[in-house]
Design a protein around this motif. Structure first.
Motif, PDB file in Angstrom:
ATOM      1  N   MET A 145       0.758  -1.164  -0.137  1.00 64.07           N
ATOM      2  CA  MET A 145       0.012   0.138  -0.034  1.00 64.07           C
ATOM      3  C   MET A 145       0.921   1.158  -0.015  1.00 64.07           C
ATOM      4  N   THR A 146       0.217   2.322  -0.683  1.00 66.37           N
ATOM      5  CA  THR A 146       1.011   3.453  -0.566  1.00 66.37           C
ATOM      6  C   THR A 146      -0.078   4.707   0.179  1.00 66.37           C
TER       7      THR A 146
ATOM      8  N   ALA B  73       3.756   1.557   4.983  1.00 67.50           N
ATOM      9  CA  ALA B  73       5.077   1.800   5.456  1.00 67.50           C
ATOM     10  C   ALA B  73       5.617   3.008   4.334  1.00 67.50           C
ATOM     11  N   CYS B  74       6.100   4.048   5.362  1.00 68.39           N
ATOM     12  CA  CYS B  74       6.944   5.147   4.859  1.00 68.39           C
ATOM     13  C   CYS B  74       7.544   5.818   5.730  1.00 68.39           C
ATOM     14  N   SER B  75       8.464   7.083   5.388  1.00 66.30           N
ATOM     15  CA  SER B  75       9.255   7.595   6.151  1.00 66.30           C
ATOM     16  C   SER B  75       8.195   8.753   7.134  1.00 66.30           C
ATOM     17  N   SER B  76       8.762   9.085   8.111  1.00 65.19           N
ATOM     18  CA  SER B  76       7.973  10.103   9.042  1.00 65.19           C
ATOM     19  C   SER B  76       7.884  11.245   8.221  1.00 65.19           C
ATOM     20  N   GLU B  77       9.026  12.056   7.437  1.00 66.73           N
ATOM     21  CA  GLU B  77       8.720  13.059   6.596  1.00 66.73           C
ATOM     22  C   GLU B  77       7.555  13.162   5.505  1.00 66.73           C
TER      23      GLU B  77
ATOM     24  N   ILE C  43      -0.334   3.766   9.791  1.00 66.12           N
ATOM     25  CA  ILE C  43       0.919   4.066   8.832  1.00 66.12           C
ATOM     26  C   ILE C  43       2.146   3.786   9.689  1.00 66.12           C
ATOM     27  N   VAL C  44       2.851   2.838   9.144  1.00 64.37           N
ATOM     28  CA  VAL C  44       4.151   2.616   9.931  1.00 64.37           C
ATOM     29  C   VAL C  44       5.248   3.447   9.518  1.00 64.37           C
ATOM     30  N   CYS C  45       5.821   4.081  10.166  1.00 63.75           N
ATOM     31  CA  CYS C  45       6.844   5.272   9.695  1.00 63.75           C
ATOM     32  C   CYS C  45       8.224   4.901  10.154  1.00 63.75           C
ATOM     33  N   ASP C  46       9.226   4.857   9.105  1.00 62.41           N
ATOM     34  CA  ASP C  46      10.598   4.197   9.712  1.00 62.41           C
ATOM     35  C   ASP C  46      10.565   2.986  10.270  1.00 62.41           C
ATOM     36  N   PRO C  47      10.021   2.104   9.436  1.00 65.05           N
ATOM     37  CA  PRO C  47       9.641   0.734  10.119  1.00 65.05           C
ATOM     38  C   PRO C  47      10.984  -0.142  10.593  1.00 65.05           C
ATOM     39  N   ARG C  48      10.794  -0.790  11.752  1.00 65.70           N
ATOM     40  CA  ARG C  48      11.725  -1.550  12.334  1.00 65.70           C
ATOM     41  C   ARG C  48      11.405  -3.053  12.394  1.00 65.70           C
ATOM     42  N   THR C  49      10.273  -3.386  11.842  1.00 67.16           N
ATOM     43  CA  THR C  49       9.792  -4.636  11.650  1.00 67.16           C
ATOM     44  C   THR C  49       9.186  -4.756  10.335  1.00 67.16           C
TER      45      THR C  49
ATOM     46  N   VAL D 141      -0.655   6.521  13.534  1.00 66.79           N
ATOM     47  CA  VAL D 141       0.798   6.365  12.874  1.00 66.79           C
ATOM     48  C   VAL D 141       1.603   5.750  14.004  1.00 66.79           C
ATOM     49  N   LEU D 142       2.477   4.963  13.589  1.00 67.40           N
ATOM     50  CA  LEU D 142       3.371   4.218  14.531  1.00 67.40           C
ATOM     51  C   LEU D 142       4.852   4.603  14.044  1.00 67.40           C
ATOM     52  N   GLU D 143       5.735   5.173  14.715  1.00 65.03           N
ATOM     53  CA  GLU D 143       6.935   5.535  14.486  1.00 65.03           C
ATOM     54  C   GLU D 143       7.974   4.409  15.220  1.00 65.03           C
ATOM     55  N   GLN D 144       8.705   3.700  14.264  1.00 60.99           N
ATOM     56  CA  GLN D 144       9.850   3.004  14.699  1.00 60.99           C
ATOM     57  C   GLN D 144       9.560   1.838  15.700  1.00 60.99           C
TER      58      GLN D 144
END
Length: 274
Positions: free
Chosen positions: A110-111, A179-183, A151-157, A125-128
């Motif tokens: 997904m985008t 999944a995407c970057s925080s920015e 939205i999972v930002c800068d995912p670590r999983t 939104v989930l960050e890291q």
């Protein structure tokens, strides 16, 4: 099905299935991930995912989901339906002697641009966030609370980790997960007029004193370090859950569920007051 009966753990198909369960690199390489259980496989198919192959064990449990019958028939016609012995199923199934079906499924990514939001959306939104089980539990709550997307930002999983799929109990297939970057996420939220509420202890107000009736994104960080300054600076408001005991934090999935349902409560109250 006789020709497709598997009784050895050394069978190449079984070995690949195990690799898909254990290795994110194998999932990325093949574009496949693993779904276990009748309900989860059924919801996966309902969501339009392509099931590439299925492994069933009738001795464990007959597949009873009505929707799965035509899917399994189609797989059998393509020679992609395999029956495994109880001994093999016990080794490849996380749940041991239940459910009786494991599927290999084609990934779908997904985008942000592909999200279809309601008029007054709610996003999480989930960050890291590191633990796949937490992300899965949040998706399960998000489905129940009518959330538009997670939205999972800068995912670590890996979003296709079996633990994530399993703990979402089908929520992975009903709630869009990006999944995407925080920015990228911050730019998207601001462009769509969605207020950003960051869950944090510092410089924050109690969550139930914050207006969540308009388009809202609830932003959660890790339990260990919380949110980065990127999100704290981008926030329209900072919110917190009161901690009245000796423990100073909640599991991120529990916190997310509390905040999601506060949005539900406020919107229902607004609707009833009209």
């Amino acid at each position: 099905m006789t020709d497709n009966y598997i009784s050895s753990m050394q069978n190449p198909k079984v070995r690949r299935l195990l690799l898909l369960q254990q290795k994110a690199a194998e999932r990325r390489k093949t574009g496949l991930f693993v779904v276990e259980g009748q309900r989860e496989t059924s919801r996966c198919a309902e969501a339009g995912y392509e099931i590439d192959a299925a492994f069933v064990c009738p001795q464990v449990q007959q597949v009873t989901e009505v929707m799965l019958s035509p899917i399994l028939s189609a797989l059998a016609e393509r020679n992609r339906l395999f029956e495994v012995s109880p001994e093999v199923y016990e080794k490849i199934a996380y749940r041991g002697t239940t459910e009786g079906i494991i599927a290999e499924v084609r990934m779908r990514h997904m985008t942000l641009d592909g999200l279809q939001l309601k008029e007054n959306p709610l996003l999480v939104v989930l960050e890291q966030v590191e633990k796949p089980g937490n992300v899965g539990a949040i998706l399960r709550s998000a489905d129940a609370a009518g959330v538009d997307a997670v939205i999972v930002c800068d995912p670590r999983t890996d979003l296709f980790n079996p633990n994530l799929i399993r703990s979402s109990v089908g929520g992975f297939f009903s709630v869009p997960c990006v999944a995407c970057s925080s920015e990228e996420c911050i730019a998207y939220l601001k462009a769509h007029g969605i207020q950003i509420l960051t869950a944090q202890l510092q410089d924050s107000r109690l969550y139930y004193d914050t207006d969540m009736r308009r388009p809202t994104a609830i932003v959660m960080g890790t339990e260990a370090t919380g949110l980065t300054q990127t999100w704290r600076k981008a926030a329209d408001a900072h919110i917190r859950i009161p901690m009245l005991g000796s423990v100073d934090s909640l599991n991120v999935s529990v916190s997310a569920a509390i905040l999601m349902y506060e949005v539900v409560r406020q919107k229902l109250k607004m609707k009833n007051e009209k």
